[in-house]
Design a protein around this motif. Structure first.
Motif, PDB file in Angstrom:
ATOM      1  N   ALA A 128       1.544  -1.804   0.096  1.00 15.05           N
ATOM      2  CA  ALA A 128      -0.061  -0.251   0.001  1.00 15.05           C
ATOM      3  C   ALA A 128       0.755   1.238  -0.021  1.00 15.05           C
ATOM      4  O   ALA A 128       0.407   2.036  -0.278  1.00 15.05           O
ATOM      5  CB  ALA A 128      -0.736   0.132   1.617  1.00 15.05           C
ATOM      6  N   SER A 130       2.654   2.976  -1.841  1.00 11.18           N
ATOM      7  CA  SER A 130       2.862   3.233  -3.125  1.00 11.18           C
ATOM      8  C   SER A 130       1.406   4.420  -3.497  1.00 11.18           C
ATOM      9  O   SER A 130       1.376   5.058  -4.682  1.00 11.18           O
ATOM     10  CB  SER A 130       3.082   2.691  -4.424  1.00 11.18           C
ATOM     11  N   THR A 132      -1.305   2.422  -3.969  1.00 13.33           N
ATOM     12  CA  THR A 132      -2.523   1.429  -4.159  1.00 13.33           C
ATOM     13  C   THR A 132      -3.276   0.702  -2.812  1.00 13.33           C
ATOM     14  O   THR A 132      -2.948   0.827  -1.902  1.00 13.33           O
ATOM     15  CB  THR A 132      -1.932   0.129  -5.195  1.00 13.33           C
ATOM     16  N   LEU A 193      -4.428   0.768   3.515  1.00 15.32           N
ATOM     17  CA  LEU A 193      -3.782   2.439   2.150  1.00 15.32           C
ATOM     18  C   LEU A 193      -3.342   3.276   2.886  1.00 15.32           C
ATOM     19  O   LEU A 193      -3.166   3.283   3.988  1.00 15.32           O
ATOM     20  CB  LEU A 193      -5.306   2.977   1.680  1.00 15.32           C
ATOM     21  N   ALA A 197      -3.766   7.915  -1.292  1.00 16.65           N
ATOM     22  CA  ALA A 197      -3.747   7.274  -1.523  1.00 16.65           C
ATOM     23  C   ALA A 197      -5.596   7.998  -2.810  1.00 16.65           C
ATOM     24  O   ALA A 197      -6.362   8.570  -2.065  1.00 16.65           O
ATOM     25  CB  ALA A 197      -4.540   5.911  -1.282  1.00 16.65           C
ATOM     26  N   ILE A 199      -7.873   6.582  -3.990  1.00 10.11           N
ATOM     27  CA  ILE A 199      -8.966   6.098  -4.237  1.00 10.11           C
ATOM     28  C   ILE A 199      -9.969   6.229  -2.677  1.00 10.11           C
ATOM     29  O   ILE A 199     -11.438   6.179  -3.223  1.00 10.11           O
ATOM     30  CB  ILE A 199      -8.767   4.233  -3.996  1.00 10.11           C
ATOM     31  N   VAL A 229     -12.522  -0.509  -8.468  1.00  8.16           N
ATOM     32  CA  VAL A 229     -11.676  -0.715  -8.906  1.00  8.16           C
ATOM     33  C   VAL A 229     -11.624  -0.948 -10.216  1.00  8.16           C
ATOM     34  O   VAL A 229     -11.620  -0.540 -11.469  1.00  8.16           O
ATOM     35  CB  VAL A 229     -10.792  -1.724  -7.913  1.00  8.16           C
ATOM     36  N   LEU A 234      -9.088   2.250 -10.458  1.00  7.75           N
ATOM     37  CA  LEU A 234      -8.789   3.003  -9.111  1.00  7.75           C
ATOM     38  C   LEU A 234      -7.379   1.880  -9.046  1.00  7.75           C
ATOM     39  O   LEU A 234      -7.366   1.389  -9.362  1.00  7.75           O
ATOM     40  CB  LEU A 234      -8.830   3.532  -7.923  1.00  7.75           C
ATOM     41  N   PRO A 235      -5.758   2.282  -8.920  1.00  3.48           N
ATOM     42  CA  PRO A 235      -5.197   1.394  -8.665  1.00  3.48           C
ATOM     43  C   PRO A 235      -5.272   0.248  -7.398  1.00  3.48           C
ATOM     44  O   PRO A 235      -6.035   0.815  -6.287  1.00  3.48           O
ATOM     45  CB  PRO A 235      -3.564   2.297  -8.529  1.00  3.48           C
ATOM     46  N   VAL A 236      -4.785  -1.168  -8.140  1.00  2.00           N
ATOM     47  CA  VAL A 236      -4.798  -2.029  -6.725  1.00  2.00           C
ATOM     48  C   VAL A 236      -3.593  -2.831  -6.634  1.00  2.00           C
ATOM     49  O   VAL A 236      -3.349  -3.206  -7.831  1.00  2.00           O
ATOM     50  CB  VAL A 236      -6.449  -2.895  -7.297  1.00  2.00           C
ATOM     51  N   THR A 237      -3.315  -3.570  -5.409  1.00  2.00           N
ATOM     52  CA  THR A 237      -2.345  -4.395  -5.878  1.00  2.00           C
ATOM     53  C   THR A 237      -3.412  -5.951  -4.848  1.00  2.00           C
ATOM     54  O   THR A 237      -3.464  -6.213  -3.942  1.00  2.00           O
ATOM     55  CB  THR A 237      -1.622  -4.378  -5.060  1.00  2.00           C
TER      56      THR A 237
END
Length: 315
Positions: A128, A130, A132, A193, A197, A199, A229, A234-237
């Motif tokens: 999280a 970064s 994401t 998160l 972030a 999101i 997402v 939105l960015p997710v890992t």
């Protein structure tokens, strides 16, 4: 209620916190979750209070744990919250960046989770950092079928997935239901998160649309994350299922630890006892669990029971 003020820009020092929430009934589970966290690292912990007793709050304060009031936005369904105050926990999940402005990384763990391997927590924080969303999709060993379907006749079926059903109940357009219906659920019982972030406001935009609609308070957090997402991009890992393990259950008798069903049966990182109502209620309640070694044992999945199991295995 006025939204918590946006925090002023601060120097990022990577301050971290683990947050959960409970009422008086789930307090015993939160106490075990706290013990499992502190068994590996003295990370700051916060607990959202949605019905704890004064003695329970005092117990947490004595351990240096923050007790937080829930944040309930103006559009929340008041009648549902009066009937079931613990719904405030699910609603507050999407406001944690505002509720905890002095922390950079926020890891949410449901009250019915506990930490078996501290490295899982470290990986969630790392994922999280970064900006994401770090989360576990519900795919893999938990279920044989990727998503539920109802066969109507040869060649025709109806999708019965969690996301499709909840998007329909929220009266979202068919174009959205179609795009998310076959996607894996993002389990909001464990996620991490960064405070900054991108999101967060998107989650709250969806929450403001969905939450006022009937019977959506309990499931809105997971639906909002999926929409942010899968629809907004939105960015997710994604992390593997050992970071939010819901079963099938397997015990390694050599170590006394719960093991991943997938070979080579590595230790589970974070145990999530969703749908295990009897075991959550009492340590005496058990279920048959197969072992890596080919046997079967009667086991309670809670931290208190598994700690005894591990002590017996290594002692």
């Amino acid at each position: 209620m006025t939204a918590p003020a946006s925090p002023a820009t601060q120097t990022c020092t990577d301050h971290r916190i683990i947050v959960t929430g409970c009422d008086s009934t789930y307090f015993v589970l939160v106490a075990e979750l706290v013990a499992s966290i502190r068994a590996y690292r003295p990370t700051p912990i916060g607990v959202i209070d949605c019905g704890m007793t004064p003695d329970q709050r005092a117990t947490l304060h004595a351990q240096g744990i923050r007790v937080l009031p829930p944040f309930i936005p103006d559009y929340a369904p008041r009648r549902a919250l009066r009937r079931r105050p613990s719904l405030g926990i699910n609603i507050s999940k999407l406001w944690l960046d505002r509720m905890l402005p002095e922390f950079d990384l926020i890891l949410w763990l449901d009250a019915d989770t506990w930490v078996q391997d501290g490295m899982a927590v470290e990986r969630l924080f790392a994922a999280a950092r970064s900006g994401t969303l770090a989360i576990v999709p519900e795919i893999g060993a938990k279920r044989a079928d990727l998503l539920g379907v109802r066969w109507i006749c040869p060649g025709w079926m109806q999708i019965r997935s969690f996301l499709y059903k909840n998007a329909a109940r929220a009266r979202l357009p068919f174009s959205i239901r179609r795009r998310i219906g076959a996607k894996p659920l993002l389990n909001a019982g464990v996620f991490c998160l960064h405070r900054q972030a991108p999101i967060w406001p998107v989650l709250r935009r969806w929450q403001a649309l969905i939450l006022p609609r009937r019977n959506m308070a309990f499931t809105q957090d997971q639906l909002c994350m999926a929409l942010a997402v899968y629809i907004d991009g939105l960015p997710v890992t994604f992390l593997d299922n050992s970071h939010n393990y819901l079963g099938p259950w397997l015990l390694d008798e050599a170590t006394g630890q719960l093991a991943n069903l997938f070979f080579p049966h590595a230790p589970v990182g974070i145990v999530h006892m969703a749908s295990q109502k009897a075991m959550r209620a009492a340590l005496d309640n058990t279920m048959p669990v197969p072992t890596v070694q080919g046997g079967q044992v009667a086991l309670n999945l809670r931290y208190g029971a598994m700690r005894l199991c591990r002590t017996a295995a290594v002692g």
